[in-house]
Design an enzyme around this catalytic site. Structure first.
Site, mmCIF file in Angstrom:
data_model
loop_
_atom_site.group_PDB
_atom_site.id
_atom_site.type_symbol
_atom_site.label_atom_id
_atom_site.label_comp_id
_atom_site.label_asym_id
_atom_site.label_seq_id
_atom_site.Cartn_x
_atom_site.Cartn_y
_atom_site.Cartn_z
ATOM 1 C CE1 TYR A 78 -4.187 1.225 -0.070
ATOM 2 C CE2 TYR A 78 -3.547 2.732 1.905
ATOM 3 C CZ TYR A 78 -4.396 2.474 0.920
ATOM 4 O OH TYR A 78 -5.369 3.178 1.082
ATOM 5 C CB SER A 187 -17.854 -3.600 -1.454
ATOM 6 O OG SER A 187 -18.135 -2.416 -1.849
ATOM 7 C CB VAL A 189 -17.000 1.397 -1.101
ATOM 8 C CG1 VAL A 189 -17.041 2.538 -1.963
ATOM 9 C CG2 VAL A 189 -15.912 1.489 -0.274
ATOM 10 N NE ARG A 209 -17.348 -12.247 -4.805
ATOM 11 C CZ ARG A 209 -16.243 -12.658 -4.029
ATOM 12 N NH1 ARG A 209 -15.245 -13.172 -4.793
ATOM 13 N NH2 ARG A 209 -16.085 -12.214 -2.836
ATOM 14 N NE ARG A 211 -24.012 -12.916 -2.834
ATOM 15 C CZ ARG A 211 -22.828 -12.231 -2.235
ATOM 16 N NH1 ARG A 211 -22.894 -12.491 -1.189
ATOM 17 N NH2 ARG A 211 -22.288 -11.531 -3.213
ATOM 18 N N GLY A 282 -10.374 0.219 -6.251
ATOM 19 C CA GLY A 282 -10.107 -0.917 -5.598
ATOM 20 C C GLY A 282 -9.647 -1.878 -6.752
ATOM 21 C CG MET A 284 -12.353 -5.780 -3.793
ATOM 22 S SD MET A 284 -11.432 -5.837 -2.275
ATOM 23 C CE MET A 284 -11.723 -7.460 -1.570
ATOM 24 C CD1 TRP A 307 -6.091 5.933 -1.627
ATOM 25 C CD2 TRP A 307 -4.185 6.752 -1.876
ATOM 26 N NE1 TRP A 307 -5.240 5.492 -0.442
ATOM 27 C CE2 TRP A 307 -4.075 6.228 -0.898
ATOM 28 C CE3 TRP A 307 -3.073 7.522 -2.827
ATOM 29 C CZ2 TRP A 307 -2.842 5.883 -0.322
ATOM 30 C CZ3 TRP A 307 -1.797 7.386 -1.870
ATOM 31 C CH2 TRP A 307 -1.860 6.640 -0.861
ATOM 32 C CE LYS A 369 -15.179 -2.870 6.035
ATOM 33 N NZ LYS A 369 -13.865 -3.122 5.299
HETATM 34 N N1 NAP Z 1 -9.231 4.093 -3.282
HETATM 35 C C1 NAP Z 1 -9.796 4.486 -1.892
HETATM 36 O O1 NAP Z 1 -9.907 5.604 -1.605
HETATM 37 C C2 NAP Z 1 -10.525 3.460 -1.374
HETATM 38 C C3 NAP Z 1 -11.454 3.620 -0.207
HETATM 39 C C4 NAP Z 1 -12.434 2.578 0.289
HETATM 40 C C5 NAP Z 1 -12.032 1.460 -0.004
HETATM 41 N N2 NAP Z 1 -11.298 1.096 -0.946
HETATM 42 C C6 NAP Z 1 -11.449 -0.103 -1.624
HETATM 43 O O2 NAP Z 1 -12.427 -0.647 -1.952
HETATM 44 C C7 NAP Z 1 -12.774 -1.889 -1.931
HETATM 45 C C8 NAP Z 1 -13.785 -2.355 -1.183
HETATM 46 O O3 NAP Z 1 -13.602 -1.921 0.227
HETATM 47 P P1 NAP Z 1 -14.589 -2.051 1.463
HETATM 48 O O4 NAP Z 1 -14.026 -2.035 2.656
HETATM 49 O O5 NAP Z 1 -16.020 -1.646 1.068
HETATM 50 O O6 NAP Z 1 -14.721 -3.795 1.103
HETATM 51 P P2 NAP Z 1 -15.585 -4.881 1.830
HETATM 52 O O7 NAP Z 1 -16.818 -4.313 2.635
HETATM 53 O O8 NAP Z 1 -14.604 -5.840 2.843
HETATM 54 O O9 NAP Z 1 -16.134 -5.768 0.546
HETATM 55 C C9 NAP Z 1 -15.280 -6.227 -0.190
HETATM 56 C C10 NAP Z 1 -16.059 -6.744 -1.556
HETATM 57 O O10 NAP Z 1 -15.368 -7.218 -2.481
HETATM 58 C C11 NAP Z 1 -15.930 -8.220 -3.176
HETATM 59 N N3 NAP Z 1 -15.110 -9.069 -3.639
HETATM 60 C C12 NAP Z 1 -13.873 -9.970 -2.962
HETATM 61 N N4 NAP Z 1 -13.201 -10.473 -3.846
HETATM 62 C C13 NAP Z 1 -13.619 -10.252 -5.028
HETATM 63 C C14 NAP Z 1 -13.520 -10.881 -6.351
HETATM 64 N N5 NAP Z 1 -12.505 -11.719 -6.668
HETATM 65 N N6 NAP Z 1 -14.354 -10.405 -7.444
HETATM 66 C C15 NAP Z 1 -15.385 -9.562 -7.150
HETATM 67 N N7 NAP Z 1 -15.884 -9.048 -5.924
HETATM 68 C C16 NAP Z 1 -14.776 -9.607 -5.039
HETATM 69 C C17 NAP Z 1 -16.762 -8.954 -2.035
HETATM 70 O O11 NAP Z 1 -17.848 -9.536 -2.783
HETATM 71 P P3 NAP Z 1 -18.761 -10.304 -1.971
HETATM 72 O O12 NAP Z 1 -19.863 -9.601 -1.319
HETATM 73 O O13 NAP Z 1 -19.323 -11.270 -3.053
HETATM 74 O O14 NAP Z 1 -18.108 -11.389 -0.773
HETATM 75 C C18 NAP Z 1 -17.350 -7.750 -1.326
HETATM 76 O O15 NAP Z 1 -18.433 -7.144 -1.554
HETATM 77 C C19 NAP Z 1 -11.424 -2.453 -1.367
HETATM 78 O O16 NAP Z 1 -10.577 -2.952 -2.412
HETATM 79 C C20 NAP Z 1 -10.770 -1.150 -0.817
HETATM 80 O O17 NAP Z 1 -9.416 -1.228 -0.821
HETATM 81 C C21 NAP Z 1 -10.456 2.076 -1.745
#
Ligand code: NAP
Length: 375
Positions: A78, A187, A189, A209, A211, A282, A284, A307, A369
């Site tokens: 990161y 997610s 977000v 996805r 399910r 992101g 994922m 970001w 989460k």
């Molecule tokens: N750039 C930025 O400023 C910023 C800010 C916030 C978050 N983010 C990024 O946003 C993303 C989501 O964060 P979050 O905290 O909201 O995550 P989260 O609540 O933990 O959820 C992760 C999500 O990713 C999905 N996922 C996981 N593996 C996957 C795959 N191989 N293919 C498709 N979907 C997949 C999951 O799907 P299921 O529901 O099917 O399990 C789940 O909905 C992360 O990558 C995080 O780093 C970036």
């Protein structure tokens, strides 16, 4: 998976304190070297004075989430990293983990003006190190949060809902009735984007996805305000494009939010209208973003990254404005509690107990989460 006892490497340190000074034994999750969390994390303790001086504030953590970026930070993949320090009493420099969390003020120094004992606050910047029971820090590194929202909302306000709000409002001038599309719809977000989008009068398509209990998820996201929820298979099907065109009645989809990458993102980009923007925030699926060239040439697609860490610096005042707007939506019930699993631990617990709580949260972080709650 974390193997329990062999990896439970906790270090306890006592510092000399004057006989008259009361102190608090604070616990903090740290790493000295980057690697997988199960291999490199340890919990150490250190003494903090219970009566802060000057502009210092003594806080106790109420709750701290495990976000994907926290894990990436520990892994060393990161871009923003906390400074390593020996301030916790270790012989080698260590970095504290966690970027987001809610604190309760226990005591303040005589020069502190913005906070008082009992207030809630969050870190004003990333890399604070929120996976800890207590902290002593300068007033300037904390932002007061009013108690008009829940602990869960306050503990998770600065990353996910703030990112959703900024991506929906800072890239395209979306008007009520306009459409946006997103993947990772389930997610945190994604759920925030659905609700904020609804509040802004926007229509949304969320890709999730597939399910076994898909209908349950579709119903849940629809109840949050999603206009349509589709699967990755729908998103990949050319035939399904006609269904989407019927839904949008020819209105162009102006914005796509991508946190998955790979084919999912390519297929989502194909749904966009002319002059639209694809925002990637992101990865994922760990697969690269691949955009068909004709989308750039014939649809004038703009593809950008987002970001929040950089955005709040690039746009002065945007952190405060975003927090204000998001908090108002939470207060008004437009943005409901995030769905979290609580992992309770006592703030006075041992290093082993605090370590165990974060170990559990990390192990289960792919099942929704996780929020470590200090009681
Ligand atoms: N750039 C930025 O400023 C910023 C800010 C916030 C978050 N983010 C990024 O946003 C993303 C989501 O964060 P979050 O905290 O909201 O995550 P989260 O609540 O933990 O959820 C992760 C999500 O990713 C999905 N996922 C996981 N593996 C996957 C795959 N191989 N293919 C498709 N979907 C997949 C999951 O799907 P299921 O529901 O099917 O399990 C789940 O909905 C992360 O990558 C995080 O780093 C970036």
């Amino acid at each position: 998976m974390f193997a329990t006892s062999s990896l439970l490497r906790t270090v306890s340190r006592q510092f000399s304190t004057s006989a008259t000074t009361m102190s608090i034994k604070a616990k903090v999750l740290v790493y000295a070297q980057h690697g997988q969390p199960e291999s490199v994390l340890k919990c150490i303790s250190h003494e903090l004075p219970s009566s802060p001086q000057g502009s210092d504030v003594l806080v106790q953590t109420i709750a701290s989430p495990v976000n994907p970026s926290d894990i990436n930070q520990i892994q060393g993949v990161y871009p923003s990293k906390p400074d390593k320090t020996t301030a916790f009493g270790t012989s080698e420099p260590v970095a504290p983990c966690g970027n987001e969390g809610l604190f309760k003020v226990l005591a303040v120094g005589n020069k502190v003006t913005s906070l008082k004992a009992g207030d809630w606050c969050i870190p004003s910047n990333v890399n604070f190190g929120t996976w800890r029971s207590h902290a002593l820090t300068d007033e300037s590194s904390l932002l007061k949060i009013s108690k008009t929202i829940t602990e869960e909302q306050a503990a998770t306000i600065s990353v996910n809902p703030s990112s959703a709000y900024q991506m929906l409002t800072m890239f395209e001038d979306l008007k009520p009735g306009d459409w946006f599309i997103q993947n990772g719809g389930n997610s945190q977000v994604g759920r925030a984007a659905i609700q904020i989008g609804k509040k802004l009068g926007l229509q949304s398509i969320s890709i999730v996805r597939n399910r076994d209990n898909l209908q349950e998820l579709v119903d849940e996201l629809t109840a949050l305000g999603a206009t349509k929820v589709i699967t990755e298979e729908d998103n990949a099907s050319r035939e399904f494009g006609k269904t989407i065109a019927e839904w949008t009645k020819g209105s162009p989809i102006k914005l796509a939010l991508n946190c998955v990458g790979g084919e999912n993102c390519s297929n989502m980009a194909r749904k966009l209208g002319k002059d639209a923007t694809l925002v990637s925030y992101g990865a994922m699926s760990m697969k690269p973003v691949m955009i068909p060239t004709q989308l750039f040439i014939f649809k004038n697609l703009t593809a950008k990254g987002f970001w929040i860490t950089a955005n709040v610096t690039r746009v002065p005042g945007s952190k405060e404005n975003t927090l204000k707007a998001v908090q108002k939506m939470m207060e008004d019930g437009d943005l409901v509690d995030v769905k979290v699993t609580h992992v309770p631990v006592s703030a006075d617990g041992s290093e082993e107990e605090v370590f165990k709580a974060f170990e559990t949260a990390l192990t289960n972080s792919k099942q929704g989460k996780q929020l470590v709650r200090f009681t």
